[in-house]
Design an enzyme around this catalytic site. Sequence first.
Site, PDB file in Angstrom:
ATOM      1  N   SER A 162       7.829 -15.350  28.187  1.00 62.01           N
ATOM      2  CA  SER A 162       6.818 -15.964  27.453  1.00 62.01           C
ATOM      3  C   SER A 162       5.764 -15.069  27.633  1.00 62.01           C
ATOM      4  O   SER A 162       5.842 -13.711  27.218  1.00 62.01           O
ATOM      5  CB  SER A 162       6.445 -17.417  28.103  1.00 62.01           C
ATOM      6  N   THR A 163       4.453 -15.473  28.138  1.00 57.68           N
ATOM      7  CA  THR A 163       3.181 -14.571  28.149  1.00 57.68           C
ATOM      8  C   THR A 163       3.353 -13.105  28.906  1.00 57.68           C
ATOM      9  O   THR A 163       3.988 -13.206  30.150  1.00 57.68           O
ATOM     10  CB  THR A 163       2.128 -15.252  29.013  1.00 57.68           C
ATOM     11  N   HIS A 188       8.844 -16.666  23.598  1.00 53.48           N
ATOM     12  CA  HIS A 188       7.967 -17.676  22.857  1.00 53.48           C
ATOM     13  C   HIS A 188       6.948 -16.866  21.946  1.00 53.48           C
ATOM     14  O   HIS A 188       6.222 -16.068  22.520  1.00 53.48           O
ATOM     15  CB  HIS A 188       6.979 -18.368  24.194  1.00 53.48           C
ATOM     16  N   MET A 282       4.161 -18.220  31.618  1.00 54.89           N
ATOM     17  CA  MET A 282       3.528 -19.423  32.122  1.00 54.89           C
ATOM     18  C   MET A 282       4.370 -20.579  32.033  1.00 54.89           C
ATOM     19  O   MET A 282       5.207 -20.752  31.011  1.00 54.89           O
ATOM     20  CB  MET A 282       2.244 -19.690  31.512  1.00 54.89           C
ATOM     21  N   ASP A 285       9.609 -23.313  31.650  1.00 51.03           N
ATOM     22  CA  ASP A 285      10.649 -23.267  30.475  1.00 51.03           C
ATOM     23  C   ASP A 285      11.787 -22.039  31.288  1.00 51.03           C
ATOM     24  O   ASP A 285      11.352 -21.000  31.323  1.00 51.03           O
ATOM     25  CB  ASP A 285      10.014 -22.953  29.250  1.00 51.03           C
TER      26      ASP A 285
END
Length: 343
Positions: A162-163, A188, A282, A285
């Site tokens: 993600s991030t 993501h 973050m 998930d």
Amino acid sequence: MKPIKVLTVEDSMVFRELLVQNLNKDPDIQVVATAKDPFEARDAILEYHPDVMTLDVELPRMNGIEFLKKLMPQYPLPVVVISSLSDKVFDALNAGAVDFVAKPSVSNRAQLEEFIHNELIVKIKIAATAKIGNVKKPVMQAQGTAFSGRDKKNLIIAIGASTGGTEAICSVVKDFGADLPGIVVVQHMPPGFTEMYAKRLDNDCRLQVKEAETGDQVLPGHMLIAPGGDRHMRLVKVNGVYQVECRQGPKVNGHCPSVDVLFDSVAKTAGANALGIILTGMGGDGAKGLLAMRQAGARTIGQDESTCVVYGMPKVAYDIGAVQYQEKLQHIASKTYAVLNTM
């Protein structure tokens, strides 16, 4: 707890004012300054010392990417880019931005306010926790690595991030050769951008990379990126060949596509013939899905805290026992080869 001090850099006065009005409605955020170009932004940074900056890519006098290239070495600052549908956003991430959001239409006031409250504010709060020193890490090239496994068609690699993940994935797969088993990825990202990201990776690495579609086979030397939007990607096996399904579904852990959904399907479909890799991001998930993979006999790798932009997803996975090997980002490619060669 003090509110997050935000500097908003946007040349459109209408959009800039709407951003300020809506960001300031959140008690955890305070817009301390605005700027219409990088020169005003530079002065505001020195005067107000913001915690996070939101940055449009297209700006007068100097574009946002050039500004980032000049700013980050001298004044590292968490930056969330607000971008129209353009692959320039990946240049911004490469230049040091933490994350980005897709710019909505200013003409639709309700859509704009929903975007600010449901997307931009979330990204700003995540960016405020990011380790900016880890946004750009020198990546060591994997030396002397080759896949010597006998049955690469039966093996699968699954990656979730993600991030900070766009750059982290790029750093890892640039060290991958076309000799590896097939790879499936959930990063993501907003819809539209995943196709551009896949094309960029396809140009930058030795793998063949594309945005996934239902029915795509997961072949050795190929990598499929889950499409951003409202579809989850799952691994299936049809006539003895790995394929993906991309089907609509509700968000899982706040995300669609979800890393957990992919990893769960890999655990069920590939079992011990899989390697799972969880990278910076973050939240949690992918953690439970990675645990399901490990419990099904798969090998698992998690990025370590020191090289994560946000040590969230890998931390949750590590804490619940899903991570078998914890590695620095620059060592993940060589560890992947080492693990696969024992399978």
